[in-house]
Design an enzyme around this catalytic site. Structure first.
Site, PDB file in Angstrom:
ATOM      1  N   ASP A  67       0.810  -1.222   0.000  1.00  0.00           N
ATOM      2  CA  ASP A  67       0.000   0.000   0.000  1.00  0.00           C
ATOM      3  C   ASP A  67       0.843   1.273   0.000  1.00  0.00           C
ATOM      4  O   ASP A  67       2.070   1.222   0.147  1.00  0.00           O
ATOM      5  CB  ASP A  67      -0.950  -0.002   1.218  1.00  0.00           C
ATOM      6  CG  ASP A  67      -0.259  -0.449   2.509  1.00  0.00           C
ATOM      7  OD1 ASP A  67       0.980  -0.357   2.585  1.00  0.00           O
ATOM      8  OD2 ASP A  67      -0.949  -0.886   3.433  1.00  0.00           O
ATOM      9  N   ASN A 136      -7.358  -3.008  14.665  1.00  0.00           N
ATOM     10  CA  ASN A 136      -8.751  -3.289  14.286  1.00  0.00           C
ATOM     11  C   ASN A 136      -8.847  -4.459  13.301  1.00  0.00           C
ATOM     12  O   ASN A 136      -9.890  -4.705  12.716  1.00  0.00           O
ATOM     13  CB  ASN A 136      -9.416  -2.035  13.688  1.00  0.00           C
ATOM     14  CG  ASN A 136      -8.750  -1.582  12.392  1.00  0.00           C
ATOM     15  OD1 ASN A 136      -7.841  -2.225  11.883  1.00  0.00           O
ATOM     16  ND2 ASN A 136      -9.209  -0.467  11.850  1.00  0.00           N
ATOM     17  N   HIS A 138      -7.106  -4.790  10.465  1.00  0.00           N
ATOM     18  CA  HIS A 138      -6.878  -4.528   9.039  1.00  0.00           C
ATOM     19  C   HIS A 138      -5.601  -5.216   8.552  1.00  0.00           C
ATOM     20  O   HIS A 138      -4.672  -5.463   9.321  1.00  0.00           O
ATOM     21  CB  HIS A 138      -6.897  -3.024   8.714  1.00  0.00           C
ATOM     22  CG  HIS A 138      -5.719  -2.231   9.178  1.00  0.00           C
ATOM     23  ND1 HIS A 138      -5.821  -0.929   9.603  1.00  0.00           N
ATOM     24  CD2 HIS A 138      -4.406  -2.532   9.275  1.00  0.00           C
ATOM     25  CE1 HIS A 138      -4.643  -0.475   9.935  1.00  0.00           C
ATOM     26  NE2 HIS A 138      -3.752  -1.435   9.744  1.00  0.00           N
ATOM     27  N   GLU A 143      -9.601  -1.939   5.635  1.00  0.00           N
ATOM     28  CA  GLU A 143     -10.217  -1.665   6.926  1.00  0.00           C
ATOM     29  C   GLU A 143     -11.440  -2.567   7.135  1.00  0.00           C
ATOM     30  O   GLU A 143     -11.936  -3.182   6.176  1.00  0.00           O
ATOM     31  CB  GLU A 143     -10.648  -0.187   6.967  1.00  0.00           C
ATOM     32  CG  GLU A 143      -9.498   0.808   6.852  1.00  0.00           C
ATOM     33  CD  GLU A 143      -8.722   0.983   8.165  1.00  0.00           C
ATOM     34  OE1 GLU A 143      -8.682   0.048   8.988  1.00  0.00           O
ATOM     35  OE2 GLU A 143      -8.144   2.066   8.360  1.00  0.00           O
TER      36      GLU A 143
HETATM   37  P1  PGA Z   1       2.429  -1.613  12.634  1.00  0.00           P
HETATM   38  O1  PGA Z   1       1.215  -1.561  11.639  1.00  0.00           O
HETATM   39  O2  PGA Z   1       3.356  -2.650  12.125  1.00  0.00           O
HETATM   40  O3  PGA Z   1       3.011  -0.234  12.600  1.00  0.00           O
HETATM   41  O4  PGA Z   1       1.868  -1.974  13.985  1.00  0.00           O
HETATM   42  C1  PGA Z   1       0.618  -2.730  11.209  1.00  0.00           C
HETATM   43  C2  PGA Z   1      -0.624  -2.393  10.448  1.00  0.00           C
HETATM   44  O5  PGA Z   1      -1.289  -1.408  10.787  1.00  0.00           O
HETATM   45  O6  PGA Z   1      -0.945  -3.134   9.499  1.00  0.00           O
END
Ligand code: PGA
Length: 248
Positions: A67, A136, A138, A143
């Site tokens: 992304d 959450n 995702h 999302e």
């Molecule tokens: P993080 O993010 O590795 O910074 O915890 C993971 C994500 O939000 O997919």
């Protein structure tokens, strides 16, 4: 789905790095699906260390990132282009023409999504895809509520996601409101998936994932539809009580 519990973040990063190294040694022309965020930083650090001591050759490897934020240029310090360059691409012998990340500054975003799907379909599928997980649930920037049939698309970032990522910006107002993300269908197209989760903050999401319940309100649960997923967590992200009570 296989679950591996490591003592700490260091152990998790070492394990993930070894999976990538083995993949690239087995097939020097491997396609890797890559993630950004805090979780894979230790993994990239280990890949760079291993490369420096004369190890793995990335000259024939291709990478496809999950992304990118909409509106950030490739040189913006918080763009995922910059993240990948600073943490991996400029530190190993990967050819930049073989690295793919959506263009968050594309004039026509819908066209950019289609272009990225064509890349995934021609360069991919990734032999091995690295994923993080949001609090959450995702995956990528898919999302809660994202269709499991989705390909690359534009997403409106949830306030909770913007808040979680605000630590990297000078204020929450600067965190983009949209992103381009590979869809869940494209994620599931990968041959093998390694999901990494570290720290107390991810405990609830991992607990929910391991219930085995498949629900579009919890995007990571789509991974139960894939035949080759390994979830690697550290002790802090693993809720023994919940996980050991579940059999599936
Ligand atoms: P993080 O993010 O590795 O910074 O915890 C993971 C994500 O939000 O997919």
């Amino acid at each position: 789905m296989k679950i591996i519990v490591k003592d700490n973040y260091k152990g998790l990063s070492r394990f993930a790095a070894e999976c990538i190294q083995k993949q690239v040694q087995y097939n020097p022309g491997s396609v890797l699906g890559l993630a950004t965020g805090s979780t894979p930083l230790g993994l990239y650090e280990r890949l760079v260390q291993d490369y420096k001591v004369g190890g793995t050759d990335y000259s024939k490897v291709s990478t496809i990132n999950l992304d990118e934020y909409v509106g950030l240029s490739k040189t913006h310090p918080q763009s995922y282009h910059m993240f990948m360059k600073e943490n991996l691409f400029s530190l190993v012998n990967i050819a930049s023409r073989n690295t793919y990340i959506p263009d968050g500054k594309a004039k026509h975003l819908e066209e950019e999504c289609k272009r990225y799907d064509r890349i995934i379909n021609t360069i991919g599928p990734p032999d091995l895809l690295i994923l993080g997980i949001g609090e959450n649930g995702h995956i990528g920037f898919n999302e809660p509520g994202s269709s499991f049939e989705g390909q690359t698309h534009i997403v409106e970032l949830k306030e909770s996601t913007r808040r979680a990522n605000a630590r990297l910006f000078s204020s929450i107002e600067e965190v983009p409101k949209q992103a381009i993300t590979m869809g869940i269908k494209s994620i599931l197209y990968s041959k093998k998936i390694l999901l990494l989760a570290s720290g107390e903050k991810k405990k609830e999401a991992i607990g929910q994932l391991l219930t085995g319940k498949i629900d579009e309100q919890f995007p990571a649960s789509a991974l139960h539809l894939h035949p080759n997923v390994t979830v690697v967590v550290d002790e802090l992200a693993y809720n023994r009580q919940i996980s050991e009570a579940i059999t599936y």
